[in-house]
Design a protein around this motif. Structure first.
Motif, PDB file in Angstrom:
ATOM      1  N   ALA A  84      24.990 -38.083 -12.756  1.00  0.00           N
ATOM      2  CA  ALA A  84      25.253 -36.712 -12.446  1.00  0.00           C
ATOM      3  C   ALA A  84      26.282 -36.274 -12.851  1.00  0.00           C
ATOM      4  O   ALA A  84      27.293 -36.275 -12.110  1.00  0.00           O
ATOM      5  N   ALA A  85      26.392 -35.617 -13.870  1.00  0.00           N
ATOM      6  CA  ALA A  85      27.539 -34.799 -14.216  1.00  0.00           C
ATOM      7  C   ALA A  85      28.096 -33.857 -14.054  1.00  0.00           C
ATOM      8  O   ALA A  85      27.528 -33.122 -14.041  1.00  0.00           O
ATOM      9  N   ILE A  86      29.200 -32.973 -14.494  1.00  0.00           N
ATOM     10  CA  ILE A  86      29.892 -31.509 -14.062  1.00  0.00           C
ATOM     11  C   ILE A  86      30.226 -31.177 -15.497  1.00  0.00           C
ATOM     12  O   ILE A  86      30.746 -31.548 -16.113  1.00  0.00           O
ATOM     13  N   THR A  87      29.666 -29.701 -15.624  1.00  0.00           N
ATOM     14  CA  THR A  87      29.985 -29.433 -16.651  1.00  0.00           C
ATOM     15  C   THR A  87      30.171 -27.837 -16.940  1.00  0.00           C
ATOM     16  O   THR A  87      29.893 -27.238 -15.755  1.00  0.00           O
ATOM     17  N   ILE A  88      31.220 -26.802 -17.710  1.00  0.00           N
ATOM     18  CA  ILE A  88      30.688 -26.144 -17.344  1.00  0.00           C
ATOM     19  C   ILE A  88      30.464 -24.868 -18.584  1.00  0.00           C
ATOM     20  O   ILE A  88      31.075 -25.315 -19.857  1.00  0.00           O
ATOM     21  N   GLN A  89      29.677 -23.873 -18.819  1.00  0.00           N
ATOM     22  CA  GLN A  89      28.942 -23.776 -20.058  1.00  0.00           C
ATOM     23  C   GLN A  89      27.832 -22.474 -19.544  1.00  0.00           C
ATOM     24  O   GLN A  89      28.659 -21.536 -18.256  1.00  0.00           O
ATOM     25  N   LEU A 149      29.423 -36.734 -21.231  1.00  0.00           N
ATOM     26  CA  LEU A 149      29.462 -35.557 -20.430  1.00  0.00           C
ATOM     27  C   LEU A 149      31.256 -35.534 -19.353  1.00  0.00           C
ATOM     28  O   LEU A 149      32.156 -34.507 -19.069  1.00  0.00           O
ATOM     29  N   GLY A 150      31.702 -36.883 -18.216  1.00  0.00           N
ATOM     30  CA  GLY A 150      32.339 -36.840 -17.283  1.00  0.00           C
ATOM     31  C   GLY A 150      32.052 -36.276 -15.875  1.00  0.00           C
ATOM     32  O   GLY A 150      30.731 -35.665 -15.886  1.00  0.00           O
ATOM     33  N   ARG A 163      47.808 -42.870 -21.682  1.00  0.00           N
ATOM     34  CA  ARG A 163      49.078 -42.243 -22.474  1.00  0.00           C
ATOM     35  C   ARG A 163      48.281 -42.809 -24.246  1.00  0.00           C
ATOM     36  O   ARG A 163      49.277 -42.137 -24.788  1.00  0.00           O
ATOM     37  N   HIS A 164      46.938 -42.970 -24.186  1.00  0.00           N
ATOM     38  CA  HIS A 164      46.830 -43.450 -25.037  1.00  0.00           C
ATOM     39  C   HIS A 164      45.447 -42.132 -26.079  1.00  0.00           C
ATOM     40  O   HIS A 164      44.860 -41.821 -25.061  1.00  0.00           O
ATOM     41  N   THR A 165      45.253 -42.105 -27.436  1.00  0.00           N
ATOM     42  CA  THR A 165      44.442 -41.762 -27.845  1.00  0.00           C
ATOM     43  C   THR A 165      43.307 -42.053 -28.707  1.00  0.00           C
ATOM     44  O   THR A 165      42.494 -42.402 -28.589  1.00  0.00           O
ATOM     45  N   THR A 166      42.937 -43.668 -28.272  1.00  0.00           N
ATOM     46  CA  THR A 166      42.233 -44.406 -28.091  1.00  0.00           C
ATOM     47  C   THR A 166      42.223 -45.106 -27.390  1.00  0.00           C
ATOM     48  O   THR A 166      41.726 -46.626 -27.368  1.00  0.00           O
ATOM     49  N   ALA A 167      41.825 -45.021 -26.150  1.00  0.00           N
ATOM     50  CA  ALA A 167      41.811 -45.176 -24.588  1.00  0.00           C
ATOM     51  C   ALA A 167      41.876 -44.469 -23.607  1.00  0.00           C
ATOM     52  O   ALA A 167      42.400 -43.565 -23.946  1.00  0.00           O
ATOM     53  N   ALA A 168      40.564 -43.981 -23.531  1.00  0.00           N
ATOM     54  CA  ALA A 168      40.051 -42.957 -22.443  1.00  0.00           C
ATOM     55  C   ALA A 168      39.911 -43.540 -21.146  1.00  0.00           C
ATOM     56  O   ALA A 168      40.244 -44.597 -21.184  1.00  0.00           O
ATOM     57  N   ILE A 169      39.288 -42.334 -20.149  1.00  0.00           N
ATOM     58  CA  ILE A 169      39.626 -42.731 -18.472  1.00  0.00           C
ATOM     59  C   ILE A 169      38.100 -41.999 -18.834  1.00  0.00           C
ATOM     60  O   ILE A 169      37.743 -41.325 -19.271  1.00  0.00           O
ATOM     61  N   THR A 170      37.652 -43.158 -17.772  1.00  0.00           N
ATOM     62  CA  THR A 170      35.809 -43.037 -17.347  1.00  0.00           C
ATOM     63  C   THR A 170      34.838 -42.905 -15.821  1.00  0.00           C
ATOM     64  O   THR A 170      35.523 -44.084 -15.061  1.00  0.00           O
ATOM     65  N   ILE A 171      34.288 -42.518 -15.059  1.00  0.00           N
ATOM     66  CA  ILE A 171      34.247 -43.028 -14.320  1.00  0.00           C
ATOM     67  C   ILE A 171      32.326 -43.649 -14.102  1.00  0.00           C
ATOM     68  O   ILE A 171      31.658 -42.730 -14.466  1.00  0.00           O
TER      69      ILE A 171
END
Lengths: 156, 156, 156
Positions: A55-60, A113-114, B51-59
């Motif tokens: 379940a994600a959060i978005t603003i739309q 989404l995130g 701090r990188h444009t080819t390493a992301a953060i996700t949960i």
């Protein structure tokens, strides 16, 4: 520019959000506005955080035909009936529960989404634009219990 | 609702994250929990920032088959072997370095993920749900030096 | 680790960003750095927030060929000429305005990007990596008025 300097406050609200299908966009803007009012915080930010990986959060924009378009996009990005190792219960060993349902597509859709959005708070109002609404996006089916969304207001 | 009012603290930690392949999901949840403990901040939030444009953060959920499903989704969204202008070193002039590698797909995959997530901190704990783990997503190959992820704890 | 404890400040800046086409990546890094300097806040974070549902915030490398690659990815994810219910003005009833343009693709592309990024501030500087630039991503055409992006600096 406005600079405010004062002692810092933080307020936590846990929203319980009922969902019925997927993908489903549930508008929680009013509940966030209500939380903000209760917090009595006037300047700072609101972090909206889903405690779920499907379940994600978005603003739309809250326009019903658009919500359907976005649901179709999510299905295109990670189709429900594609092959996912996460759904192969004959080989999977981690996080297997009695009521496990095949939801690889839900996780994959969530990835695009995130889990959080952060919204500035100015003079006691969320700084949302005219068409911005905050949604919980339910990506998994048959959720018998409500989804937990944390609204954290921080500031002065 | 809980409102805390006190003088504000911020603590910065830089995690150095070793990666070996791509796409690779490296679970940094334990390191964030440890940073939170060291900060002695009890209520506020944790910003996790790559701090990188080819390493992301996700949960996401730390289930190995699912991590592979998500890696395959990223490859579908922006295939490694598709054509990218960023990889055409015969015409590119900006940010060209001696050790430049073709990584247009890495940037494009990153675009769909994002650079930061913000997690509420409540009573000294990260407010993560049961299945939520925080990952650095390595999208580029052959990184000889560790990736830098900033964990910023703010609050009271 | 560095812990700072002091009274809390928040400063709000509204950037007006002119755009001319879509998808268009407009680099606003310098304006954020300028806002940070004006705020006199040294440690905390900067929230960058788009007030629009068809203009997103992302952090990427400012390399022109790459920006074009990413524009092409967005077009692939949600093609301009695909069918969107949001564009079917014969049946749509919500948020219909005189100057309504078909922009279902713009919203769908925005869904994969997001509305905000949060960047740590350390010793008076944005903690951006060497290649990180902050962009407003214009996803809609023919915007006669500038886009509003809020830069909120919070901290001590």
């Amino acid at each position: 520019m406005k600079v405010r300097e004062a002692s810092f406050s933080t307020a936590i609200f846990t929203l319980l959000v009922e969902t019925t299908t997927s993908p489903e966009f549930v508008d929680i803007t009013d509940k966030i506005v209500e939380s903000l009012g209760d917090s009595e915080i006037k300047n700072g930010c609101a972090v909206v955080f889903s405690r779920h990986t499907t379940a994600a959060i978005t603003i739309q924009e809250n326009e019903p035909l658009l919500l359907n378009d976005m649901a179709m996009l999510l299905e295109r990005l990670a189709p429900r009936n594609a092959r996912y190792g996460h759904n192969d219960f004959s080989i999977r060993t981690v996080n297997m529960h009695e009521d496990e349902c095949p939801n690889g597509h839900s996780h994959c859709q969530h990835l695009t989404l995130g889990s959080s959005e952060t919204i500035p708070v100015i003079d006691g109002s969320l700084a949302l634009g005219q068409y911005q609404h905050v949604f919980v996006v339910e990506l998994d089916d048959d959720k018998m219990v409500p989804r937990e969304v944390i609204v954290q207001i921080m500031g002065v």
